[in-house]
Design an enzyme around this catalytic site. Structure first.
Site, PDB file in Angstrom:
ATOM      1  N   ASP A  11      -3.231   1.496  -1.023  1.00 18.35           N
ATOM      2  CA  ASP A  11      -2.515   1.069   0.183  1.00 18.35           C
ATOM      3  C   ASP A  11      -2.471  -0.448   0.270  1.00 18.35           C
ATOM      4  OD1 ASP A  11      -5.279   1.137   0.568  1.00 18.35           O
ATOM      5  OD2 ASP A  11      -5.114   1.429   2.733  1.00 18.35           O
ATOM      6  N   ASP A  34      -4.180   4.583   7.984  1.00 17.28           N
ATOM      7  CA  ASP A  34      -4.925   5.350   8.977  1.00 17.28           C
ATOM      8  C   ASP A  34      -4.215   5.377  10.323  1.00 17.28           C
ATOM      9  OD1 ASP A  34      -6.679   5.535   6.915  1.00 17.28           O
ATOM     10  OD2 ASP A  34      -8.231   4.276   7.813  1.00 17.28           O
TER      11      ASP A  34
END
Length: 405
Positions: A50, A193
């Site tokens: 990410d 997230d």
């Protein structure tokens, strides 16, 4: 909430919502005015890329943080916070924008969201935010890499929207929560997230391009497949700053490769630069490039229902995280080995570690009719070999943050 309102709410959140509403009434002698929920997440594939311009493929899970709140009778401009899980209280002063404090505390995530939201609404903050009592409870496992902190941040932001009537764009809300974690918890997390908790949809994974922040929902409509999450219940404390170390190794490798993004790097280029990179940076680079490719292909496999192919990619991802990125541990490796030993004949398609590593959870793709059998076998053998009792649950992709009342 009245008893009628509580009983009319159904779904995975029902027990948690009812329990929290009843606790709120018991503690405040009146029902909450607002109730909001935000889920944790699990990442099916796409780990440690990410922050390397890669793709991730998470889903929101059927485990939530729920916040109940109501205006208080206090003459002071304060928010009283209580966590049911931790049985701890804190207070937030609404007359000023919160500032980060070290070391971070359990309520730092909440303060960070309040700070970002108060800056957003500017001079009207004190008039739009009343003195309140907040009560929160969670069934997202703590410390298992399932993003309980992001769920808390996103639930807080969703509550502030409900209280003030100031709605944020979904991207804006996720980024505000990410900044709260950066500034108030000192964690330089990527966007996965918070985006997962905000954008979650039932029966869909999320293919998130971490470079462009473009998100595509990938339908997961088969009731024959379930996602089994198993918590090792270990978290190895490491002293070498491994997370930051991995990031700097990737940055150094990318610079040596002469590229401005890992998305522009091929394995042929990595192989050609092996001597220049050295062993460690070569292996880090190999993980990044192959994991980006695997994640993109995994989304295609889900769309076409190629579960065996998806499972092989999950095993390959774990091997890469174990050997090339070196973020696994014996307990994670054991769970993946146990899943692999059960194999397709026992209903298991694939398994891998998920999250930051060095402990936490594995994610396993299982035939829905075999979930109980696979869970029992994996838990039994894991406990026999480690002496540690694991915790498992199956989940479907769940709805993201939303207001309940």
């Amino acid at each position: 909430m009245t008893s009628q309102e509580i009983n009319s709410y159904t779904g995975p959140l029902a027990d948690l919502v009812q329990r929290l509403a009843e606790t709120f009434i018991a503690e405040n002698s009146s029902p909450p005015e607002w109730i909001v929920a935000a889920p944790g997440r699990v990442n099916l594939i796409g780990e440690h890329i990410d922050y390397n311009d890669g793709f991730v493929l998470p889903m929101a899970i059927e485990r939530y943080i729920v916040i109940a709140a109501a205006k208080s009778d206090s003459d002071e401009a304060v928010v009283n916070l209580r966590s049911v899980n931790m049985d701890q209280v804190a207070q937030l002063d609404l007359t000023k924008v919160p500032e980060p404090s070290l070391p971070p505390k359990w309520h730092s995530y909440i303060e960070g969201v309040f700070a970002g939201f108060m800056k957003k609404i500017g001079a009207d903050a004190s008039s739009k935010l009343p003195a309140m009592n907040l009560l929160l409870e969670s069934n997202v496992p703590l410390g298992g890499g399932l993003s309980s902190s992001a769920a808390l941040e996103v639930a807080t932001a969703t509550l502030l929207e409900a209280v003030t009537g100031v709605a944020m764009g979904l991207d804006e809300k996720a980024l505000l929560c990410q900044k709260a974690e950066h500034d108030f918890a000192g964690v330089p997390c990527g966007i996965m997230d918070q985006f997962s908790s905000v954008f979650g949809q039932e029966n869909a994974f999320m293919l998130l391009d971490c470079r462009s922040q473009e998100l595509k929902h990938v339908p997961f409509s088969s009731d024959n497949i379930s996602v089994l999450i198993t918590n090792t219940n270990v978290k190895h404390e490491l002293s070498g700053g491994e997370y930051g170390q991995r990031r700097s190794q990737c940055d150094s490798a990318l610079k040596k490769l002469g590229a401005d993004s890992w998305r522009n790097v091929t394995m042929a280029q990595v192989e050609a630069a092996k001597d220049q990179l050295g062993d460690v940076e070569f292996r880090r680079a190999r993980h990044v490039v192959t994991e980006i490719d695997r994640t993109w292909k995994a989304a295609k496999a889900i769309e076409s229902g190629q579960w065996d192919e998806l499972g092989e990619m999950m095993y390959a991802s774990h091997a890469s995280l174990k050997d090339d990125y070196e973020v696994s541990c014996e307990e994670l490796d054991l769970l993946v080995e146990l899943a692999n030993s059960i194999g397709s004949q026992g209903g298991v398609y694939g398994s891998r570690m998920t999250g930051g590593g060095f402990g936490g959870c594995t994610v396993t793709l299982v035939e829905s009719t075999k979930v109980a059998e696979v869970t029992a076998e994996m838990e039994k053998q894991y406990q026999e070999k480690t002496g540690i009792e694991p915790h498992s649950f199956a989940s479907r992709p769940a709805i993201g943050a939303h207001r309940i009342k």
